[in-house]
Enzyme design. Structure first.
Site, short mmCIF file in Angstrom:
data_model
loop_
_atom_site.label_atom_id
_atom_site.label_comp_id
_atom_site.label_asym_id
_atom_site.label_seq_id
_atom_site.Cartn_x
_atom_site.Cartn_y
_atom_site.Cartn_z
N ASN A 152 0.80 -1.22 0.00
CA ASN A 152 0.00 0.00 0.00
C ASN A 152 0.84 1.27 0.00
OD1 ASN A 152 0.24 -1.59 2.53
ND2 ASN A 152 -0.33 0.35 3.49
N ALA A 200 -13.47 -3.61 -1.12
CA ALA A 200 -14.15 -2.88 -2.20
C ALA A 200 -13.77 -1.41 -2.30
CB ALA A 200 -15.66 -3.02 -2.01
N HIS A 201 -13.51 -0.76 -1.16
CA HIS A 201 -13.30 0.70 -1.25
C HIS A 201 -11.98 1.07 -1.89
CE1 HIS A 201 -10.55 1.79 2.21
NE2 HIS A 201 -10.91 0.60 2.64
N CYS A 321 -3.30 4.24 7.73
CA CYS A 321 -3.41 3.54 9.00
C CYS A 321 -2.33 3.94 9.99
CB CYS A 321 -3.36 2.04 8.78
SG CYS A 321 -4.62 1.53 7.64
#
Ligand code: PLP
Length: 375
Positions: A152, A200-201, A321
């Site tokens: 990410n 999904a997001h 995060c």
């Protein structure tokens, strides 16, 4: 839909796509009944849910739709997978040193330090040391291998296909957190993983919904208990509108959006930034076409972020995060950055709609901010 030309935080989240939103609205009109109820309309909702399961399985190249479980997203899926392996298999959990915190924290909580085997990535490329994974598998005592498909923060791609085959040689289950891969690269072969996670997001499909794949023989698996939904493996009323919205977004990506993706805009941006003396984290390895993590010169990243935000650009100082916490990022440590460099990293992640012009406007804005902050 808002103007996304200055949105460069796609790895944090995406807006719901028009196709996905329309599927969600339609599902709320037509299939709002509880799929677990027994009357005809509820049966139709249940049927739709199963069609969605088949569609997800199909897109992943899986012949067994019953291996797909709908969850609230990747965090729940990763937690559940690790909890299940910790409870049902002997040995250590082998993971990479750059897993998302929802994998890393779950592994440490459920396996503990003694039962965790962390394998480093090469600091230049960000890619896991496959030979080391092989050696550890040869030595034995590995309960499962968990390596993400795409990182990410840096966008680094991991050799998950090779790792899945390697783990299978030793009859060890392989898990991949594919939250950043799905919607950016084709999903078709991900079904070769025993456990898999998607959200999904990250691909225009709405927040609070995702899926996981579990092995066929994981009969007593559950993510949540207290109800018979998802064949007893994930209690809680099924969120069919969200599932239908997610599936619509997945189809849109797989059938259309992903066909035209290219790193051209991102590469032009990076060429400009390198000319201005900035360096790219993980440049030596294979990366997602949309992601660029830069080490900025002279000034802490938050100051850059504020100035870019004032110019309308949404960017990130690291994964959402860990962004707000001021802790040194594990990923940045694994990539060999020192404290000073870590305080100057910034992640830019564009979408399928980001044009080369958008990337170059971002480059212009960075040049302006650089001149401003240098004074
Ligand atoms: N795994 C990866 C690689 C991610 O990038 C993220 C989100 O940032 C997650 C897991 C968590 O996903 P979710 O927001 O669906 O819980």
């Amino acid at each position: 839909m808002s103007d996304l030309s200055r949105y460069f935080d796609v790895n944090a989240t995406t807006p719901m796509s028009a196709v996905s939103r329309s599927a969600w609205l339609d599902a709320n009109e037509r299939f709002w009944q509880n799929p677990s109820s027994l009357y005809r309309e509820a049966g139709m909702a249940k049927q739709e849910l199963e069609v969605c399961r088949e569609e997800v399985a199909d897109r992943l190249g899986l012949d067994e739709p019953e291996r797909v479980i709908f969850t609230s997203g990747a965090t729940e899926a990763n937690n559940a997978m690790i909890r299940y392996v910790a409870a049902t298999r002997e040995g250590k959990l082998l993971m990479s040193s750059i897993e998302h915190p929802c994998v890393e924290a779950a592994v440490l909580a459920m396996f503990g330090d003694e039962r965790t085997e962390e394998v480093a990535v090469d600091p230049g490329s960000g890619v896991i040391d496959v030979d080391r994974v092989r050696k550890l598998l040869e030595r034995g005592g590995i309960a499962a291998v968990s390596v993400m498909a795409a990182n990410n923060e840096t966008g680094t791609l991991q050799p998950w296909e090779e790792l899945a085959a390697l783990a299978h040689e030793f009859e060890v289950p392989f898990h991949s957190d594919a939250a950043q891969w799905i919607g950016k690269l084709p999903a078709a072969k991900l079904g070769t993983c025993d456990f898999l996670t998607g959200s999904a997001h990250k691909f225009g499909g709405g927040k609070g919904i995702g899926f996981m794949v579990i092995p066929e023989d994981a009969e007593d698996f559950h993510s949540l208990i207290g109800g018979p939904q998802e064949d007893g493996r994930r209690a809680g009323t099924e969120n069919l509108p969200a599932v239908m919205a997610m599936v619509a977004a997945l189809e849109e990506c797989e059938d259309g959006l992903l066909r035209d993706v290219s790193s051209k805009g991102r590469d032009a941006f990076e060429a400009r930034m390198k000319n201005e003396g900035m360096s790219i984290v993980g440049e030596a390895g294979p990366r997602l076409w949309n992601t660029s993590m830069l080490i900025l010169p002279h000034t802490k990243n938050l100051k850059w972020l504020i100035r870019l935000s004032q110019r309308g650009f949404s960017v990130s100082t690291g994964s959402a995060c860990s962004a707000g916490r001021g802790n040194p990022s594990r990923v940045m440590t694994a990539m060999g950055l020192d404290f000073d460099e870590m305080s100057r990293v910034m992640r830019f992640s564009g979408g399928t709609n980001s044009s080369e012009k958008d990337w170059l406007s971002l480059a212009d804005a960075l040049s302006d901010v650089e001149a401003e902050l240098r004074q």
